[in-house]
Design an enzyme around this catalytic site. Sequence first.
Site, PDB file in Angstrom:
ATOM      1  N   GLU A  12      52.191  30.785 -33.596  1.00  0.00           N
ATOM      2  CA  GLU A  12      52.685  29.465 -33.223  1.00  0.00           C
ATOM      3  C   GLU A  12      51.616  28.783 -32.375  1.00  0.00           C
ATOM      4  O   GLU A  12      50.706  29.449 -31.862  1.00  0.00           O
ATOM      5  CB  GLU A  12      53.999  29.564 -32.453  1.00  0.00           C
ATOM      6  CG  GLU A  12      53.899  30.272 -31.124  1.00  0.00           C
ATOM      7  CD  GLU A  12      55.263  30.456 -30.448  1.00  0.00           C
ATOM      8  OE1 GLU A  12      56.284  30.359 -31.149  1.00  0.00           O
ATOM      9  OE2 GLU A  12      55.286  30.697 -29.232  1.00  0.00           O
ATOM     10  N   HIS A  68      51.047  38.047 -19.091  1.00  0.00           N
ATOM     11  CA  HIS A  68      52.299  37.564 -19.666  1.00  0.00           C
ATOM     12  C   HIS A  68      53.519  38.203 -19.019  1.00  0.00           C
ATOM     13  O   HIS A  68      54.605  38.199 -19.599  1.00  0.00           O
ATOM     14  CB  HIS A  68      52.334  37.781 -21.184  1.00  0.00           C
ATOM     15  CG  HIS A  68      51.147  37.215 -21.907  1.00  0.00           C
ATOM     16  ND1 HIS A  68      50.944  35.860 -22.071  1.00  0.00           N
ATOM     17  CD2 HIS A  68      50.078  37.818 -22.494  1.00  0.00           C
ATOM     18  CE1 HIS A  68      49.820  35.655 -22.730  1.00  0.00           C
ATOM     19  NE2 HIS A  68      49.272  36.823 -22.995  1.00  0.00           N
ATOM     20  N   ARG A  85      70.226  40.300 -21.764  1.00  0.00           N
ATOM     21  CA  ARG A  85      70.417  41.257 -20.669  1.00  0.00           C
ATOM     22  C   ARG A  85      70.261  40.518 -19.352  1.00  0.00           C
ATOM     23  O   ARG A  85      69.961  39.319 -19.324  1.00  0.00           O
ATOM     24  CB  ARG A  85      69.362  42.373 -20.744  1.00  0.00           C
ATOM     25  CG  ARG A  85      67.933  41.833 -20.776  1.00  0.00           C
ATOM     26  CD  ARG A  85      66.892  42.916 -20.692  1.00  0.00           C
ATOM     27  NE  ARG A  85      65.566  42.431 -21.015  1.00  0.00           N
ATOM     28  CZ  ARG A  85      64.770  41.777 -20.199  1.00  0.00           C
ATOM     29  NH1 ARG A  85      65.180  41.491 -18.990  1.00  0.00           N
ATOM     30  NH2 ARG A  85      63.566  41.384 -20.578  1.00  0.00           N
TER      31      ARG A  85
END
Length: 701
Positions: free
Chosen positions: A191, A226, A283
């Site tokens: 992307e 990240h 979660r």
Amino acid sequence: MISTLLVANRGEIACRIFRTCRALGIATVAVYSDADADALHVREADTAVRLPGAAPSATYLRGDLVVRAALAAGADAVHPGYGFLSENAGFARAVRDAGLVWVGPPAEAVESMASKTRAKELMAAAGVPLLAPVDPEHATAADLPLLLKAAAGGGGRGMRVVRELDELPGGLKAAAAEAASAFGDGEVFAEPYVERGRHVEVQIMADEHGGVWALGTRDCSLQRRHQKVIEEAPAPGLDDALRTRLHEAAVAAARAVGYRGAGTVEFLLAPDGRPYFLEMNTRLQVEHPVTEAVFGLDLVALQLRVAEGEPLPAPEPPKPRGHAVEARLYAEDPARDWQPQTGALRALDVPQDIPGLRLDTGYTGGDTIGVRYDPMLAKVVAHAPTRDGAVRLLAHALERARVHGPVTNRDLLVRSLRHPDFRAARLDTGFYDRHLTALTAPPDETELRLAALAAALADAASRQQGPGHRHPYGTGSLPARFGAWRNNPSQPQVKRYRAEPDGSVHEAAYRTTRTGSPVPETGERVVAVRPDRVTLEIGPVTRHFAVTTYPGPTHRDGREDRDDRKFPEARNGREDGETRVYVDTATGSYTLTALPRFTDPADRAEPGSLLAPMPGTVVRVADGLAPGAPVEAGQPLIWLEAMKMEHRILAPASGTLTALHAAPGLQVEVGTLLAVVRDAARGAQTAQDTDVHDVQEEPQR
């Protein structure tokens, strides 16, 4: 009603869930690997069940063993925490099939969001904004830069940024291999990569009666590899229209998959303000405490309530109040490529008597940080009426914390919180790419010199009081009488220290007067000295230095340190007989090693030696690598895994491999010889280098 809850996790999140259970009168069950037998979460649980083995794949990732443990302990419910099996639909079904309550979303919802590609399809159908996917086979220069991402995982694994078209084939291959290794699925998609984007997310809570809460926004843009480092709520700088749009998109995402329980919808906010769906985490998130602080809620209590079939307490959530910021304290060295650190954690004390501060941790002083799991030691959270107030409070608490043990990112956190860009809320995911060098600069030379002086004076005071006061935790209380020294008082006393982790050496020199008072050669006035506290007058300013001394693995009486005997990694790079000194002040903390300096492993090795930079396991060597093989500068030769991080040992120069001692499965300690490379140009190796990637057995997004 849930009466006994097993937490299928470890460390900080298990302890945090236990805290809520105690408040609700729910009995708790821990599971633990052999490596975690003495861990805090095991000590805090009412009951604990052993999972034989040490590796996550043989313990915490074995859903069948966890279900069996729950049944054996008489639990009637299972909470997955985050990481490990928390987003495993098969595990959710196994819990439910065993007749246990699953404290999490439906397995079908987990399954729908497990693949990022499938999740994006669902979100597109629900009208949630997306980045347009790019077909790698037909990508052009106009599509660059691209972000390659693993379809089945997160936490930075299987992720690559491609800026040149000729890098695309290699990037796809590397990302797919990494994804297959980490998640068992090599699917990768591409992307557009948004430069200087912000990571903004929305916390949701849903029940089985159709109620869905959007609990505000969080900004998690400060990341390394990240993975998040500092998070805050609400995300600063969003106008009401954008905030409403994000809330509506998150609720639409939850309704699209029939969600129930706590979840997070993550967005990438482009510099022009347009939001794009990233993924949905099915979660509880690591950063959930900032949302709890702002809304005055206990999200774990709400998870338990929803799991018991109860509706949310009201149609709409409470009104938010103030601002909260969270910092993740990691045992890692940001100045050395975020390299994880292991060893004995001698002390972990964060001020908690100040209103608005919260500490979530899975460690206490005396624990040992091993190589098996994530290097996060704690989360420190500050809540205040304003963002400026919360940031100031958090920086102050971290600065005053006593963290004695392996190198941490504490100084980086304090400097980040006080950086002009952060204070002004100029946030994006490239923050550390731009500022890391400045944020990891060595401490001020004068401050290190004063710390060394305080350490030397405290050491002298300890010696004057006799062996009964030389306690490894620095618990002296009487003032020193320097006049009792046998040395000639007219001769300067000199002591040398090495600052950790930068390695700079600092001397402390002072004389003693005929009355026994110490007089530093550098002009400071000594106001008071004890083995654990030194007060100096520097010009018109009086400053206090708390000094804590920990002898090396071998004590003066020949007794071996328990932590170092039981856990070799607790030596933390020290040689027998070395003494580590921690000097804590109101404006910073300093770690010193008393010299004479030990011999570094690299100094004892032959030229060209590649040494293990930390304890760990060799997981791979380069294909065809054998003595006599040619290597190129920067070529990955050996892969070492430690604390969820994959470290690639790189060839520092082009040449020939003359020896190879590493093999997959080999357990190594710091300084273990792995291989030898002969530099083709100079006949010897230059500096060894490593490259770090995450191993997502326990993702912490």
